[in-house]
Every structure is written in structure tokens, then in C-alpha cells.
Design a protein around this motif. Structure first.
Motif, PDB file in Angstrom:
ATOM      1  N   TRP A   1      -6.622  -4.119   9.450  1.00  0.00           N
ATOM      2  CA  TRP A   1      -6.288  -4.661   8.132  1.00  0.00           C
ATOM      3  C   TRP A   1      -5.121  -5.639   8.232  1.00  0.00           C
ATOM      4  O   TRP A   1      -5.164  -6.739   7.647  1.00  0.00           O
ATOM      5  N   ALA A   2      -4.070  -5.267   8.962  1.00  0.00           N
ATOM      6  CA  ALA A   2      -2.878  -6.099   9.060  1.00  0.00           C
ATOM      7  C   ALA A   2      -3.188  -7.438   9.727  1.00  0.00           C
ATOM      8  O   ALA A   2      -2.674  -8.486   9.306  1.00  0.00           O
ATOM      9  N   ALA A   3      -4.009  -7.419  10.763  1.00  0.00           N
ATOM     10  CA  ALA A   3      -4.368  -8.675  11.432  1.00  0.00           C
ATOM     11  C   ALA A   3      -5.096  -9.612  10.487  1.00  0.00           C
ATOM     12  O   ALA A   3      -4.883 -10.840  10.523  1.00  0.00           O
ATOM     13  N   ASP A   4      -5.926  -9.056   9.622  1.00  0.00           N
ATOM     14  CA  ASP A   4      -6.686  -9.890   8.692  1.00  0.00           C
ATOM     15  C   ASP A   4      -5.834 -10.369   7.515  1.00  0.00           C
ATOM     16  O   ASP A   4      -6.262 -11.279   6.777  1.00  0.00           O
ATOM     17  N   HIS A   5      -4.677  -9.764   7.300  1.00  0.00           N
ATOM     18  CA  HIS A   5      -3.817 -10.131   6.175  1.00  0.00           C
ATOM     19  C   HIS A   5      -2.440 -10.597   6.641  1.00  0.00           C
ATOM     20  O   HIS A   5      -1.483 -10.607   5.850  1.00  0.00           O
ATOM     21  N   ALA A   6      -2.350 -11.013   7.875  1.00  0.00           N
ATOM     22  CA  ALA A   6      -1.045 -11.407   8.432  1.00  0.00           C
ATOM     23  C   ALA A   6      -0.402 -12.537   7.641  1.00  0.00           C
ATOM     24  O   ALA A   6       0.838 -12.591   7.504  1.00  0.00           O
TER      25      ALA A   6
ATOM     26  N   TRP B   1     -23.031  10.314 -12.031  1.00  0.00           N
ATOM     27  CA  TRP B   1     -21.723   9.871 -11.558  1.00  0.00           C
ATOM     28  C   TRP B   1     -21.604  10.027 -10.051  1.00  0.00           C
ATOM     29  O   TRP B   1     -22.276  10.852  -9.424  1.00  0.00           O
ATOM     30  N   THR B   2     -20.707   9.224  -9.484  1.00  0.00           N
ATOM     31  CA  THR B   2     -20.250   9.370  -8.098  1.00  0.00           C
ATOM     32  C   THR B   2     -18.752   9.125  -8.108  1.00  0.00           C
ATOM     33  O   THR B   2     -18.285   8.149  -8.705  1.00  0.00           O
ATOM     34  N   PHE B   3     -17.992  10.007  -7.462  1.00  0.00           N
ATOM     35  CA  PHE B   3     -16.545   9.834  -7.375  1.00  0.00           C
ATOM     36  C   PHE B   3     -16.165   9.359  -5.968  1.00  0.00           C
ATOM     37  O   PHE B   3     -16.582   9.960  -4.968  1.00  0.00           O
ATOM     38  N   LEU B   4     -15.379   8.301  -5.899  1.00  0.00           N
ATOM     39  CA  LEU B   4     -14.826   7.812  -4.642  1.00  0.00           C
ATOM     40  C   LEU B   4     -13.356   8.204  -4.614  1.00  0.00           C
ATOM     41  O   LEU B   4     -12.512   7.543  -5.227  1.00  0.00           O
ATOM     42  N   ARG B   5     -13.055   9.290  -3.916  1.00  0.00           N
ATOM     43  CA  ARG B   5     -11.694   9.831  -3.875  1.00  0.00           C
ATOM     44  C   ARG B   5     -10.980   9.252  -2.669  1.00  0.00           C
ATOM     45  O   ARG B   5     -11.100   9.736  -1.546  1.00  0.00           O
ATOM     46  N   ALA B   6     -10.209   8.210  -2.917  1.00  0.00           N
ATOM     47  CA  ALA B   6      -9.609   7.436  -1.826  1.00  0.00           C
ATOM     48  C   ALA B   6      -8.193   7.906  -1.522  1.00  0.00           C
ATOM     49  O   ALA B   6      -7.443   8.311  -2.410  1.00  0.00           O
ATOM     50  N   ARG B   7      -7.860   7.828  -0.244  1.00  0.00           N
ATOM     51  CA  ARG B   7      -6.491   8.035   0.192  1.00  0.00           C
ATOM     52  C   ARG B   7      -5.706   6.739  -0.081  1.00  0.00           C
ATOM     53  O   ARG B   7      -6.257   5.751  -0.569  1.00  0.00           O
ATOM     54  N   THR B   8      -4.439   6.710   0.204  1.00  0.00           N
ATOM     55  CA  THR B   8      -3.570   5.565  -0.021  1.00  0.00           C
ATOM     56  C   THR B   8      -4.185   4.283   0.539  1.00  0.00           C
ATOM     57  O   THR B   8      -4.674   4.254   1.669  1.00  0.00           O
ATOM     58  N   PHE B   9      -4.140   3.204  -0.240  1.00  0.00           N
ATOM     59  CA  PHE B   9      -4.672   1.914   0.213  1.00  0.00           C
ATOM     60  C   PHE B   9      -3.748   1.296   1.264  1.00  0.00           C
ATOM     61  O   PHE B   9      -2.531   1.256   1.089  1.00  0.00           O
ATOM     62  N   MET B  10      -4.337   0.766   2.334  1.00  0.00           N
ATOM     63  CA  MET B  10      -3.547  -0.014   3.292  1.00  0.00           C
ATOM     64  C   MET B  10      -2.889  -1.212   2.613  1.00  0.00           C
ATOM     65  O   MET B  10      -1.786  -1.623   2.989  1.00  0.00           O
ATOM     66  N   SER B  11      -3.542  -1.762   1.618  1.00  0.00           N
ATOM     67  CA  SER B  11      -3.008  -2.943   0.940  1.00  0.00           C
ATOM     68  C   SER B  11      -1.731  -2.657   0.163  1.00  0.00           C
ATOM     69  O   SER B  11      -1.037  -3.592  -0.246  1.00  0.00           O
ATOM     70  N   ASN B  12      -1.367  -1.381  -0.030  1.00  0.00           N
ATOM     71  CA  ASN B  12      -0.089  -1.079  -0.678  1.00  0.00           C
ATOM     72  C   ASN B  12       1.087  -1.632   0.108  1.00  0.00           C
ATOM     73  O   ASN B  12       2.159  -1.886  -0.458  1.00  0.00           O
ATOM     74  N   THR B  13       0.907  -1.828   1.408  1.00  0.00           N
ATOM     75  CA  THR B  13       1.998  -2.361   2.228  1.00  0.00           C
ATOM     76  C   THR B  13       2.294  -3.825   1.913  1.00  0.00           C
ATOM     77  O   THR B  13       3.307  -4.353   2.376  1.00  0.00           O
ATOM     78  N   LEU B  14       1.450  -4.480   1.122  1.00  0.00           N
ATOM     79  CA  LEU B  14       1.775  -5.846   0.693  1.00  0.00           C
ATOM     80  C   LEU B  14       3.080  -5.879  -0.096  1.00  0.00           C
ATOM     81  O   LEU B  14       3.726  -6.929  -0.176  1.00  0.00           O
TER      82      LEU B  14
END
Length: 281
Positions: free
Chosen positions: A272-277, A127-140
Motif C-alpha cells: 500500500w505504501a509503495a503505491d501511495h508514496a 445483507w452482507t457485513f464487511l467487518r474491516a480492521r483498521t484501514f492502511m490509508s489512515n496513515t495518510l
């Protein structure tokens, strides 16, 4: 063969895009019609964690799998792990969350992810765990208010979080899935390169969109009311507890993992925001 679950979500979709044409790839989705990644060597299958027969078919011939689950009331990880073990899968890369490392985090969502990690750790699979912080995409989720009113409304707007671009999580996931022997038994904490507040994110979005935006602070009761419109109470309370930990500074730590594993800096929120404007325009 690599299996990608969550193929319609921000991380799974990007993992599929990065691997498309490079590795034999199977994409699992409850609704294959929503999968947008196609190409040579890419197969899309319909499956559900609660349907063992569909899992068995999806896992046949798979060596490594990205596991993404988000239903806190269902034992999806246990179901997947049992089927993966029986199918001879070697390595599971699990998308988890950084809150599992926070002593003060005892909400429903965090407890569920802790149990999920335990299930995988005890399964006998690598196994490998990817423990991520809050996604920038949540601002969508702010996009409707920005488009119609020019307003962002959020709780604790000056509290900071080292949010992470899902594309950076995906880049680390690809390393874990395609570099046998290097990442097994490792848990990676993943953050962005800076801690940023919702008010600062609003200001950056205004600059990128070239229009004024206003940030409005929600009261706790207003935030609770909004959450309860979309989630059962235990889930809404988990989100509120998460916001309280953020206000206390628990989510502001910047981690160097993305740079160490990919050889490049983690993307900023402005990147991220510039790429998803277009999503906010």
C-alpha cells in the motif's frame, strides 16, 4: 443497478472504479463534484441520508447497494434501510468494523456500528457485513508531519494491528455485490496479511521514500489533546479506547478472508505504501 454510497471515500471510490464499465452504476455523494470515477453506465447523484426525497431518487431501480456511513450521532443506517426497503432494493452490503466482534469493545463508535448491524439485520433486506480492521490509508494523516519534519507521532507505537488495504475491502465488496446468492446473510472479517506497528510502518515508509524518518511516541494526554482538536469528546474517547485494545493485542489477529474470497493474498502495508508514496513525498 448497483448503488455505491461513500463514493468519495477509500472503499466506495475503489468499488466504483472496479465496477465502472462492467455494471450499471449509480454513485451517491453529498458533493458530486468530489466524485472522480466516471465512465459508461456510471451516474452520479447528489443525496443525503437525512433527505428522504434525495434517497428515494437515488435508490430508484437499484437492486444492490454498498452502504458506507460514518456519522456516529446520526441514524443514517436506519434512514437508508427504510428508503431501500420501500424502493425494492434486494441486497445491502454494509461496511462495518471488526470491533463489533470484540467483547471488550464498548466505545461510542463500536456501539453505533453494532446498532447499525442490528437495524440492517432486522430490516428484512438481504445483507452482507464487511467487518474491516483498521484501514492502511489512515496513515495518510501522518503525511504533513512526514513532509515537513520527517516525523511520525502516534500513541502506543509498538502495538500491532493487522491493518487492511481499502482496495482489498473493495474487492470483497464487489464480490458480494455481483454474486447473488453467495454472500447474503454472511459477515466477513477483513484484515491484512500481517500485524504491524506504527513504528514498523514508519521504518517501511522511510525505506520506500528513501529518506530518514523518526517515530515519536505520544503520551496518552498528548494523543487525547490532538484528538479533541478534531473530534467531540465521545468520539475522541472512542479512539483512545480503540488504541488501548490494540495495545492489549485485540487487533493483531490475521484473517484469511481476502485470500479466500478473491483468490489472491491480501496486500501488505509495504504494498500500500509503495503505491501511495507520492502522498508522503
Amino acid at each position: 443497478m448497483i448503488l455505491v454510497t461513500g463514493a468519495t471515500g477509500p472503499v466506495g471510490r475503489e468499488v466504483a472504479r472496479l465496477l465502472c464499465g462492467k455494471r450499471p452504476l449509480r454513485l451517491l455523494a453529498r458533493d458530486p463534484g468530489r466524485v472522480r470515477v466516471t465512465g459508461p453506465g456510471v451516474e452520479t447523484v447528489r443525496a443525503d441520508y437525512a433527505d428522504r426525497a434525495s434517497l428515494d431518487a437515488a435508490l430508484r431501480g437499484v437492486d444492490a447497494a454498498l452502504l458506507v456511513t460514518n456519522r456516529v450521532t446520526e441514524p443514517d443506517d436506519a434512514r437508508f434501510v427504510r428508503a431501500a426497503r420501500d424502493a425494492g432494493v434486494r441486497h445491502v452490503v454494509k461496511l462495518s468494523m471488526l470491533a463489533v466482534t470484540e467483547p471488550a469493545a464498548d466505545d461510542l463508535i463500536t456501539r453505533t456500528q453494532c446498532r447499525n448491524e442490528d437495524v440492517i439485520r432486522e430490516s428484512g433486506l438481504a445483507w452482507t457485513f464487511l467487518r474491516a480492521r483498521t484501514f492502511m490509508s489512515n496513515t495518510l494523516s501522518w503525511a504533513p508531519g512526514i513532509r515537513t519534519e520527517g516525523v511520525v507521532r502516534a500513541l502506543y507505537g509498538t502495538s500491532r494491528v493487522a491493518c487492511v488495504d481499502p482496495r482489498d475491502i473493495a474487492a470483497v465488496a464487489v464480490r458480494a455485490l455481483t454474486e447473488p446468492g453467495r454472500h447474503e446473510g454472511r459477515a466477513y472479517g477483513l484484515s491484512g496479511p500481517e500485524a504491524i506497528s506504527a513504528a514498523d510502518q514508519t521504518a517501511q515508509l522511510a525505506q520506500i521514500l528513501g529518506r530518514p524518518l523518526r517515530f515519536e511516541e505520544l503520551t496518552r494526554s498528548e494523543a487525547e489533546e490532538q484528538l479533541l482538536r478534531r473530534h467531540p469528546r465521545p468520539v475522541a474517547e472512542a479512539f483512545l479506547a480503540s488504541a488501548e485494545r490494540q495495545r492489549a493485542g485485540a487487533k493483531a489477529t490475521v484473517l484469511p478472508t481476502v485470500r479466500h474470497l478473491t483468490g489472491r493474498p491480501a496486500r501488505t502495508f509495504r504494498d500500500w505504501a509503495a503505491d501511495h508514496a507520492a502522498a508522503f513525498a
